[in-house]
Design a protein around this motif. Structure first.
Motif, short mmCIF file in Angstrom:
data_model
loop_
_atom_site.label_atom_id
_atom_site.label_comp_id
_atom_site.label_asym_id
_atom_site.label_seq_id
_atom_site.Cartn_x
_atom_site.Cartn_y
_atom_site.Cartn_z
N VAL A 1 -1.67 96.51 119.03
CA VAL A 1 -1.53 96.29 117.54
C VAL A 1 -0.10 95.68 117.20
O VAL A 1 1.12 96.24 117.76
CB VAL A 1 -1.52 97.70 116.57
CG1 VAL A 1 -1.11 97.43 115.07
CG2 VAL A 1 -2.86 98.33 116.73
N GLU B 1 1.54 92.62 105.87
CA GLU B 1 1.95 93.35 104.64
C GLU B 1 1.47 92.89 103.41
O GLU B 1 0.90 91.63 103.58
CB GLU B 1 3.48 93.59 104.67
CG GLU B 1 4.07 94.52 105.73
CD GLU B 1 3.59 95.79 105.57
OE1 GLU B 1 3.56 96.70 104.61
OE2 GLU B 1 2.89 96.30 106.71
N GLU C 1 17.08 96.80 104.79
CA GLU C 1 15.81 96.33 104.86
C GLU C 1 14.85 96.18 106.21
O GLU C 1 15.34 96.19 107.04
CB GLU C 1 15.95 94.68 104.51
CG GLU C 1 16.06 94.52 103.03
CD GLU C 1 16.43 93.24 102.31
OE1 GLU C 1 15.78 92.25 103.32
OE2 GLU C 1 16.96 92.80 101.47
N HIS C 2 13.53 95.92 106.00
CA HIS C 2 12.75 95.93 107.20
C HIS C 2 13.03 94.66 108.07
O HIS C 2 13.48 93.58 107.36
CB HIS C 2 11.24 95.95 106.54
CG HIS C 2 10.75 97.40 106.53
ND1 HIS C 2 10.36 98.29 107.29
CD2 HIS C 2 10.57 97.97 105.12
CE1 HIS C 2 10.07 99.41 106.84
NE2 HIS C 2 10.02 99.02 105.41
N GLU D 1 -1.16 92.90 112.22
CA GLU D 1 -0.98 93.60 110.59
C GLU D 1 -0.06 92.74 109.93
O GLU D 1 1.04 92.52 110.26
CB GLU D 1 -0.55 95.11 110.65
CG GLU D 1 -1.64 95.92 110.95
CD GLU D 1 -1.04 97.28 110.87
OE1 GLU D 1 -0.06 97.57 110.29
OE2 GLU D 1 -1.73 98.28 111.33
N THR E 1 3.43 97.74 118.57
CA THR E 1 3.24 99.10 118.25
C THR E 1 2.51 99.95 119.48
O THR E 1 2.74 101.13 119.39
CB THR E 1 3.00 99.82 117.01
OG1 THR E 1 1.54 99.11 117.01
CG2 THR E 1 3.74 98.96 115.71
N ASN F 1 -5.28 92.00 108.38
CA ASN F 1 -5.07 91.64 109.60
C ASN F 1 -5.62 90.48 109.81
O ASN F 1 -6.91 90.16 109.40
CB ASN F 1 -5.23 92.96 110.44
CG ASN F 1 -6.56 93.26 110.63
OD1 ASN F 1 -7.50 92.50 110.82
ND2 ASN F 1 -6.98 94.78 110.35
N LEU G 1 -7.51 93.97 103.73
CA LEU G 1 -7.68 95.16 103.26
C LEU G 1 -7.19 95.43 101.93
O LEU G 1 -6.56 94.53 101.28
CB LEU G 1 -6.92 96.18 104.44
CG LEU G 1 -7.50 95.92 105.79
CD1 LEU G 1 -6.60 96.82 106.74
CD2 LEU G 1 -8.88 96.00 106.04
N ASP G 2 -7.17 96.66 101.23
CA ASP G 2 -6.75 96.88 99.96
C ASP G 2 -5.28 96.29 99.78
O ASP G 2 -5.02 95.92 98.66
CB ASP G 2 -7.07 98.19 99.69
CG ASP G 2 -6.59 99.29 100.45
OD1 ASP G 2 -6.18 99.16 101.64
OD2 ASP G 2 -6.37 100.48 99.83
N LYS G 3 -4.57 96.61 100.67
CA LYS G 3 -3.30 96.18 100.49
C LYS G 3 -3.08 95.51 101.90
O LYS G 3 -2.82 96.09 103.02
CB LYS G 3 -2.12 97.22 100.21
CG LYS G 3 -2.01 97.62 98.81
CD LYS G 3 -1.00 98.80 98.73
CE LYS G 3 -1.09 99.24 97.06
NZ LYS G 3 -0.54 100.48 97.07
N GLY G 4 -2.41 94.18 101.89
CA GLY G 4 -2.23 93.64 103.04
C GLY G 4 -3.69 93.14 103.67
O GLY G 4 -4.91 93.03 103.24
N THR H 1 2.68 94.83 114.13
CA THR H 1 2.92 95.11 112.65
C THR H 1 3.91 94.23 112.00
O THR H 1 4.72 93.40 112.72
CB THR H 1 3.18 96.36 112.39
OG1 THR H 1 4.59 96.58 113.10
CG2 THR H 1 2.50 97.68 112.93
N ARG H 2 3.82 94.11 110.65
CA ARG H 2 4.80 93.32 109.88
C ARG H 2 4.79 91.76 110.61
O ARG H 2 5.71 91.09 110.58
CB ARG H 2 6.28 93.67 110.00
CG ARG H 2 6.21 95.37 109.56
CD ARG H 2 7.96 95.74 109.10
NE ARG H 2 7.91 95.27 107.77
CZ ARG H 2 7.46 96.07 106.83
NH1 ARG H 2 7.28 97.41 106.89
NH2 ARG H 2 7.82 95.74 105.54
N ASN I 1 -9.26 90.01 108.23
CA ASN I 1 -9.82 91.09 107.52
C ASN I 1 -8.78 91.38 106.45
O ASN I 1 -7.39 91.62 106.68
CB ASN I 1 -9.91 92.51 108.28
CG ASN I 1 -10.71 92.44 109.46
OD1 ASN I 1 -12.02 92.06 109.14
ND2 ASN I 1 -10.43 92.51 110.67
N ILE J 1 -4.69 92.92 117.28
CA ILE J 1 -4.65 93.00 115.84
C ILE J 1 -3.36 93.05 115.22
O ILE J 1 -2.44 93.64 115.65
CB ILE J 1 -5.03 94.64 115.35
CG1 ILE J 1 -6.51 94.65 115.93
CG2 ILE J 1 -5.23 94.64 114.05
CD1 ILE J 1 -7.23 95.94 115.73
#
Lengths: 184, 135
Positions: free
Chosen positions: B126, B98, B26-27, B96, B119, B81, B76-79, B128-129, B74, B94
């Motif tokens: 940035v 998921e 898993e992540h 992000e 990252t 930020n 976005l189309d999936k997830g 992430t997750r 924001n 930023i």
């Protein structure tokens, strides 16, 4: 009266300045796609930078390799550690130019299809790339979209023979950037 | 003799199970995993602007816990930020999220604590997750 004309001149030059400026995004979406009969691998990065200079048609992309998200954690780990060596090469970038560029007219909605040529740097190796690109202009914003393929071997990435049936030699790259005027 | 076959089959099952487990690893879940670094947005940006290479060494792949003021949200189309204010107009942090993260109810100018994986920096740093840390 003089004041008024001075003001309108100022507004006019300001306006001209606004249309001549750079368009950019910090949330450009770059994805790559590798498909073989054995395995489908897809990575997505949604925080890529893109800048388009409207006066010259120059374009730049930059993305953080570690920012690519995969469905499986193991794929992401292999992508970073074995193939892209993202600790050593944390960024990938593209610097290029729209060919035969005529300044976009942002006052009308339009779809412009063209070619972009430039230097793509991945894994510390730079190669010339030419790709078709589409620019959709709607309400003064530019949506830039492009799809192209690259050979992983061109960028010094070797795929071990053990997994060579699972990773494509040529991977597809999709780029989508919704560009807005850069406010300074 | 029969016992021998049984052992072989059993060990094959165990091996398959382990391979399957590794393959489907898993992540990192930033909600549950402990933070490596607790830092302010301004301080993190300073470190990257001062010396990107050493900041990369220090912060890349680390779980960063960061508390700051929301500059933008924001979807976005999936997830989506959340952008954190750093005091620098050109560079923010930023964060992000998921798909499935509930960030729509986060308000601009509110103070949030976010955990995410660093990252690196382009124009902005940035993470992430990300996950929102409940205080």
């Amino acid at each position: 009266m003089k004041k008024l004309s001075l003001l309108s001149l100022l507004i006019f030059t300001l306006n001209w300045h606004i249309t001549a400026q750079k368009y950019f995004t910090k949330t450009g979406h770059i994805s790559f796609y590798s498909e073989t009969p054995l395995e489908k691998i897809e990575g997505n990065n949604k925080s890529s930078n893109c800048v388009l200079d409207l006066s010259s048609g120059k374009m730049e992309f930059a993305t953080l390799v570690k920012g690519f998200q995969f469905e499986k954690a193991l794929m992401q780990e292999h992508f970073n550690e074995n193939y892209m060596e993202s600790t050593k090469y944390p960024k990938a970038s593209f610097k290029g130019q729209i060919e035969n560029y005529k300044i976009f007219d942002l006052n009308k909605n339009d779809k412009i299809v063209g070619k972009v040529t430039g230097d793509l740097t991945i894994h510390g190796i730079t190669k010339k790339v030419t790709t078709d690109a589409t620019f959709n202009i709607t309400n003064g914003k530019i949506d830039a979209v492009s799809t192209f393929n690259i050979l992983v071997a061109d960028y010094g990435i070797t795929i071990p023979s053990l997994v060579k049936d699972k990773i494509a030699k040529s991977v597809g790259i999709n780029v989508s950037a919704k560009l807005e005027p850069l406010k300074i | 003799m029969k016992k021998k076959y049984l052992y072989i089959i059993l060990s094959l099952i165990v091996a398959t199970f382990i391979i399957y487990k590794i393959y489907n690893k898993e992540h990192v879940n930033t909600t549950t995993v402990a933070s490596d670094v607790i830092i302010e947005p301004k301080e993190l940006l300073n470190a990257f602007q001062l010396d990107e290479e050493s900041a990369n060494k220090k912060y890349l792949d680390k779980i960063i816990e960061i508390k700051g003021m929301v500059k933008a949200v924001n979807n976005l189309d999936k997830g989506g930020n959340i952008v954190l204010e750093t005091g620098d107009d050109m560079s923010s942090v930023i964060c992000e999220f998921e798909n499935g993260s509930k960030i729509s109810d986060i308000k601009v100018s509110s103070i949030v604590t976010i955990k995410g994986i660093c990252t690196g920096i382009l124009s902005d740093i940035v993470l992430t997750r990300c996950s929102i840390k409940k205080s």
